[in-house]
Design an enzyme around this catalytic site. Structure first.
Site, PDB file in Angstrom:
ATOM      1  N   THR A  15      51.478 -52.112  12.663  1.00 50.98           N
ATOM      2  CA  THR A  15      52.471 -53.183  12.731  1.00 50.98           C
ATOM      3  C   THR A  15      53.185 -53.206  14.082  1.00 50.98           C
ATOM      4  O   THR A  15      53.150 -52.256  14.848  1.00 50.98           O
ATOM      5  CB  THR A  15      53.525 -53.019  11.622  1.00 50.98           C
ATOM      6  OG1 THR A  15      54.242 -51.811  11.830  1.00 50.98           O
ATOM      7  CG2 THR A  15      52.882 -53.010  10.244  1.00 50.98           C
ATOM      8  N   ASP A  16      53.821 -54.346  14.328  1.00 52.42           N
ATOM      9  CA  ASP A  16      54.611 -54.476  15.551  1.00 52.42           C
ATOM     10  C   ASP A  16      56.065 -54.111  15.248  1.00 52.42           C
ATOM     11  O   ASP A  16      56.391 -53.640  14.151  1.00 52.42           O
ATOM     12  CB  ASP A  16      54.473 -55.893  16.127  1.00 52.42           C
ATOM     13  CG  ASP A  16      54.942 -56.980  15.163  1.00 52.42           C
ATOM     14  OD1 ASP A  16      55.694 -56.680  14.201  1.00 52.42           O
ATOM     15  OD2 ASP A  16      54.556 -58.139  15.384  1.00 52.42           O
ATOM     16  N   GLN A  17      56.950 -54.354  16.188  1.00 55.99           N
ATOM     17  CA  GLN A  17      58.358 -53.985  16.034  1.00 55.99           C
ATOM     18  C   GLN A  17      59.037 -54.706  14.871  1.00 55.99           C
ATOM     19  O   GLN A  17      60.004 -54.226  14.314  1.00 55.99           O
ATOM     20  CB  GLN A  17      59.110 -54.274  17.340  1.00 55.99           C
ATOM     21  CG  GLN A  17      60.506 -53.730  17.370  1.00 55.99           C
ATOM     22  CD  GLN A  17      61.162 -53.930  18.729  1.00 55.99           C
ATOM     23  OE1 GLN A  17      60.638 -54.644  19.574  1.00 55.99           O
ATOM     24  NE2 GLN A  17      62.294 -53.301  18.932  1.00 55.99           N
TER      25      GLN A  17
END
Length: 139
Positions: A15-17
């Site tokens: 996942t990203d931030q």
């Protein structure tokens, strides 16, 4: 038409931030689904490579419909979308836990010699694969 179904638990590293699966991760999931389909058809991608043949991606198309987040479990469905003796196109649909379509797409692959990278005909090189791909293709 055979459809392989593969469940994947979304990991934090994917996942990203914002906690949303990064767009690049979907191609990895497609690869997992494609490998599972090849196994379900009675073949082995690892044995293919051991024989001196590779199947690189020549085209990838994905449509992102709905976000998937960390902690979700997704289902990757994979099938042979099209096949012409040289190129194989695999279709993918990735669903969330609510059975909602999140990502759909295709990847196209061509068999090549692992040393020269020259294209090889599946029909000539792997007639048993060819027969199954002809029978199982959607297109």
């Amino acid at each position: 038409m055979k459809v392989a179904s593969t469940d994947i638990q979304v990991r934090y590293a994917e996942t990203d931030q914002m906690g949303v699966v990064h767009h690049s991760q979907y191609l990895v999931w497609c690869e997992i689904g494609r490998t599972d389909l090849i196994n379900a058809l009675g073949f082995s991608y690892a044995k293919l490579e051991e024989s001196g043949v590779l199947a690189p991606v020549t085209e990838a198309n994905l449509s992102y419909v709905r976000a998937i987040r960390y902690g979700d479990t997704v289902r990757v469905e994979t099938w042979i979308d099209d096949y012409n003796g040289i190129r194989a196109t695999y279709g993918y649909a990735i669903y969330n836990e609510d059975d909602q379509l999140c990502v759909s797409g295709t990847t196209t692959h061509v068999l090549v010699d692992s040393e020269t990278f020259r294209p090889r005909s599946m029909k000539k090189l792997l007639p048993e694969w060819h027969d199954v791909y002809e029978r199982e293709k959607r297109g």
